[in-house]
Design a protein around this motif. Structure first.
Motif, PDB file in Angstrom:
ATOM      1  N   ALA A 234     -12.837 -13.227  -9.515  1.00 54.90           N
ATOM      2  CA  ALA A 234     -12.253 -14.343  -8.786  1.00 54.90           C
ATOM      3  C   ALA A 234     -13.290 -15.432  -8.587  1.00 54.90           C
ATOM      4  CB  ALA A 234     -11.715 -13.868  -7.439  1.00 54.90           C
ATOM      5  N   ARG A 235     -12.803 -16.566  -8.124  1.00 54.16           N
ATOM      6  CA  ARG A 235     -13.666 -17.719  -7.839  1.00 54.16           C
ATOM      7  C   ARG A 235     -13.533 -18.082  -6.365  1.00 54.16           C
ATOM      8  NH1 ARG A 235     -12.599 -22.794  -6.923  1.00 54.16           N
ATOM      9  NH2 ARG A 235     -10.422 -22.579  -7.565  1.00 54.16           N
ATOM     10  N   HIS A 236     -14.688 -18.359  -5.738  1.00 57.63           N
ATOM     11  CA  HIS A 236     -14.721 -18.894  -4.374  1.00 57.63           C
ATOM     12  C   HIS A 236     -15.535 -20.188  -4.441  1.00 57.63           C
ATOM     13  CE1 HIS A 236     -13.314 -15.031  -2.655  1.00 57.63           C
ATOM     14  NE2 HIS A 236     -14.059 -14.493  -3.605  1.00 57.63           N
ATOM     15  N   GLY A 237     -14.855 -21.332  -4.480  1.00 55.00           N
ATOM     16  CA  GLY A 237     -15.575 -22.569  -4.704  1.00 55.00           C
ATOM     17  C   GLY A 237     -16.277 -22.514  -6.047  1.00 55.00           C
ATOM     18  N   LYS A 238     -17.603 -22.606  -6.033  1.00 56.24           N
ATOM     19  CA  LYS A 238     -18.391 -22.483  -7.261  1.00 56.24           C
ATOM     20  C   LYS A 238     -19.072 -21.119  -7.373  1.00 56.24           C
ATOM     21  CE  LYS A 238     -20.716 -26.394  -6.623  1.00 56.24           C
ATOM     22  NZ  LYS A 238     -21.652 -27.504  -6.910  1.00 56.24           N
ATOM     23  N   PHE A 239     -18.678 -20.167  -6.526  1.00 55.34           N
ATOM     24  CA  PHE A 239     -19.179 -18.803  -6.599  1.00 55.34           C
ATOM     25  C   PHE A 239     -18.266 -17.964  -7.488  1.00 55.34           C
ATOM     26  CE2 PHE A 239     -21.080 -20.338  -2.726  1.00 55.34           C
ATOM     27  CZ  PHE A 239     -22.278 -19.645  -2.587  1.00 55.34           C
ATOM     28  N   LEU A 240     -18.853 -17.110  -8.313  1.00 58.58           N
ATOM     29  CA  LEU A 240     -18.108 -16.182  -9.167  1.00 58.58           C
ATOM     30  C   LEU A 240     -18.221 -14.784  -8.571  1.00 58.58           C
ATOM     31  CD1 LEU A 240     -16.631 -15.525 -11.870  1.00 58.58           C
ATOM     32  CD2 LEU A 240     -18.907 -15.220 -12.877  1.00 58.58           C
ATOM     33  N   ALA A 241     -17.077 -14.120  -8.394  1.00 57.67           N
ATOM     34  CA  ALA A 241     -17.061 -12.789  -7.780  1.00 57.67           C
ATOM     35  C   ALA A 241     -16.424 -11.791  -8.733  1.00 57.67           C
ATOM     36  CB  ALA A 241     -16.287 -12.823  -6.464  1.00 57.67           C
ATOM     37  N   VAL A 242     -17.096 -10.646  -8.924  1.00 52.79           N
ATOM     38  CA  VAL A 242     -16.561  -9.548  -9.723  1.00 52.79           C
ATOM     39  C   VAL A 242     -16.371  -8.364  -8.783  1.00 52.79           C
ATOM     40  CG1 VAL A 242     -16.832  -8.145 -11.793  1.00 52.79           C
ATOM     41  CG2 VAL A 242     -17.930 -10.394 -11.666  1.00 52.79           C
ATOM     42  N   GLU A 243     -15.169  -7.780  -8.807  1.00 54.86           N
ATOM     43  CA  GLU A 243     -14.850  -6.677  -7.900  1.00 54.86           C
ATOM     44  C   GLU A 243     -14.951  -5.349  -8.628  1.00 54.86           C
ATOM     45  OE1 GLU A 243     -10.744  -5.233  -6.204  1.00 54.86           O
ATOM     46  OE2 GLU A 243     -11.510  -6.849  -4.916  1.00 54.86           O
ATOM     47  N   PHE A 244     -15.562  -4.378  -7.944  1.00 49.44           N
ATOM     48  CA  PHE A 244     -15.718  -3.024  -8.465  1.00 49.44           C
ATOM     49  C   PHE A 244     -15.202  -2.055  -7.418  1.00 49.44           C
ATOM     50  CE2 PHE A 244     -19.030  -5.748 -10.051  1.00 49.44           C
ATOM     51  CZ  PHE A 244     -19.198  -5.416 -11.394  1.00 49.44           C
ATOM     52  N   ALA A 245     -14.569  -0.968  -7.857  1.00 52.00           N
ATOM     53  CA  ALA A 245     -14.069   0.015  -6.897  1.00 52.00           C
ATOM     54  C   ALA A 245     -14.093   1.412  -7.501  1.00 52.00           C
ATOM     55  CB  ALA A 245     -12.650  -0.333  -6.455  1.00 52.00           C
ATOM     56  N   ASP A 246     -14.338   2.403  -6.644  1.00 53.26           N
ATOM     57  CA  ASP A 246     -14.068   3.786  -7.030  1.00 53.26           C
ATOM     58  C   ASP A 246     -12.865   4.290  -6.249  1.00 53.26           C
ATOM     59  OD1 ASP A 246     -15.219   3.931  -4.552  1.00 53.26           O
ATOM     60  OD2 ASP A 246     -16.849   5.255  -5.135  1.00 53.26           O
ATOM     61  N   ARG A 247     -12.580   3.597  -5.116  1.00 50.73           N
ATOM     62  CA  ARG A 247     -11.341   3.818  -4.393  1.00 50.73           C
ATOM     63  C   ARG A 247     -10.802   2.450  -3.992  1.00 50.73           C
ATOM     64  NH1 ARG A 247     -11.796   8.024   0.372  1.00 50.73           N
ATOM     65  NH2 ARG A 247     -13.098   6.349   1.188  1.00 50.73           N
ATOM     66  N   PRO A 248      -9.483   2.247  -3.997  1.00 52.34           N
ATOM     67  CA  PRO A 248      -8.930   0.914  -3.718  1.00 52.34           C
ATOM     68  C   PRO A 248      -9.329   0.340  -2.369  1.00 52.34           C
ATOM     69  CG  PRO A 248      -7.252   2.364  -4.641  1.00 52.34           C
ATOM     70  CD  PRO A 248      -8.439   3.229  -4.350  1.00 52.34           C
ATOM     71  N   ASP A 249      -9.595   1.198  -1.384  1.00 51.94           N
ATOM     72  CA  ASP A 249      -9.908   0.705  -0.042  1.00 51.94           C
ATOM     73  C   ASP A 249     -11.402   0.485   0.186  1.00 51.94           C
ATOM     74  OD1 ASP A 249     -10.418   3.409  -0.233  1.00 51.94           O
ATOM     75  OD2 ASP A 249      -9.891   3.831   1.860  1.00 51.94           O
ATOM     76  N   GLU A 250     -12.232   0.692  -0.855  1.00 55.30           N
ATOM     77  CA  GLU A 250     -13.670   0.506  -0.693  1.00 55.30           C
ATOM     78  C   GLU A 250     -14.267  -0.289  -1.852  1.00 55.30           C
ATOM     79  OE1 GLU A 250     -15.614   4.223  -0.130  1.00 55.30           O
ATOM     80  OE2 GLU A 250     -14.687   4.611   1.821  1.00 55.30           O
ATOM     81  N   PRO A 251     -13.812  -1.518  -2.062  1.00 55.10           N
ATOM     82  CA  PRO A 251     -14.361  -2.305  -3.162  1.00 55.10           C
ATOM     83  C   PRO A 251     -15.747  -2.861  -2.832  1.00 55.10           C
ATOM     84  CG  PRO A 251     -12.814  -3.632  -1.929  1.00 55.10           C
ATOM     85  CD  PRO A 251     -12.765  -2.243  -1.333  1.00 55.10           C
ATOM     86  N   LEU A 252     -16.521  -3.110  -3.872  1.00 55.01           N
ATOM     87  CA  LEU A 252     -17.759  -3.862  -3.761  1.00 55.01           C
ATOM     88  C   LEU A 252     -17.600  -5.129  -4.597  1.00 55.01           C
ATOM     89  CD1 LEU A 252     -20.552  -1.138  -4.065  1.00 55.01           C
ATOM     90  CD2 LEU A 252     -19.701  -2.256  -1.986  1.00 55.01           C
TER      91      LEU A 252
END
Length: 291
Positions: A53-71
């Motif tokens: 995803a994008r937050h303004g000009k920040f790029l975010a990549v989401e990682f999870a081993d469980r849906p309720d505990e993403p990094l």
């Protein structure tokens, strides 16, 4: 510097190529680039990419081993940073401090596909954060509304009463998120506004023109960029610019010479014929307006 359209395109590229792939290893080649320590980047190993995803000009990549505990691995690419996708990579860990590589993420297997965060030049400003919530990143917590999320009335309210020059306001991320130096030059050119115009003194019709230019410049750039490979995005950005980085060239609208205002560490470009009634603005060495 990557701005809203390029970061949106990089997020799209990662959603197409990285989602559902597990992390095999993370290599940190520039120790100063990682701004957080808890959790450590090694906590990504074994997790699966679930989104980008994008937050303004920040790029975010989401990682999870469980849906309720993403990094969330979040980066601000700054002036010379970039994301490069690779289908294969060297299995040996990179030597810290050598070359532009700052961080490498191996997906599926070590030496397999993944992405690099790189930074050219000697001014190292690229930042990487590993957080449980994007709002933990100070720059994201301070962001104003996204430039493509505002209605015309909301945009007018944002400008009302502001004393800053409109050029300054457009690039202030705490006021309006996503626009940087290049696209603000293009927006002001299309809106036919001087960069030195006071934001809060624009007439209603000027606000209309500015809002329409903001929407058209950014949406057109997103449409051109999304679907391009990461390696092609910089060239795509340059090909769509009409005044930014075109000092001394003729304006494609009126034919006047594109001019530049220089400051200590940055500059902007504009067309006198389209934006300032034919009068060139002075740079920092002269008075504000050459009469």
């Amino acid at each position: 510097m990557p701005e809203l359209p390029e970061v949106e395109a990089l997020a799209h590229h990662l959603r197409e190529h990285a989602v559902y792939r597990p992390v095999a290893r993370v290599d940190v080649a520039g120790m100063s680039v990682v701004k957080t320590f808890d959790p450590p980047v090694s906590a990504l190993v074994g997790r699966v990419v679930t989104g980008a995803a994008r937050h303004g000009k920040f790029l975010a990549v989401e990682f999870a081993d469980r849906p309720d505990e993403p990094l969330h691995l979040i980066t601000h690419l700054s002036r010379a940073g970039w994301l490069r996708w690779h289908d294969t990579a060297a299995a040996a860990p990179p030597k810290p401090g050598r070359g532009p590589l700052a961080l490498r993420v191996h997906l599926d297997a070590v030496g397999g596909p993944g992405f690099d965060l790189t930074e050219a030049g000697t001014q190292k400003r690229l930042s990487v954060y590993l957080v449980r919530d994007p709002q933990e990143v100070p720059g994201i917590a301070r962001l104003g509304p996204d430039a493509l999320a505002l209605s015309r009335d909301e945009f007018a309210e944002l400008l009302a009463g502001r004393t800053e020059r409109i050029k300054t306001l457009l690039v202030e991320q705490q006021v309006l998120a996503g626009v940087g130096n290049a696209y603000s030059d293009e927006i002001l050119h299309i809106a036919r506004l001087s960069p030195y115009a006071a934001a809060g003194r624009l007439k209603p019709e000027q606000v209309d023109d500015l809002y329409a230019a903001l929407r058209s410049v950014l949406t057109d750039a997103v449409e051109r960029s999304v679907g391009q490979g990461a390696a092609q995005l910089k060239g795509e950005k340059r090909s769509g610019l009409r005044v930014h980085a075109r000092t001394g060239l003729p304006c494609p609208v009126c034919g006047d010479t594109v001019r530049e205002v220089s400051f200590a560490s940055k500059s902007f470009q504009y067309c006198p014929g389209c934006q300032t009634g034919g009068k060139p603005l002075a740079d920092r060495r002269l008075s504000r307006l050459v009469r």
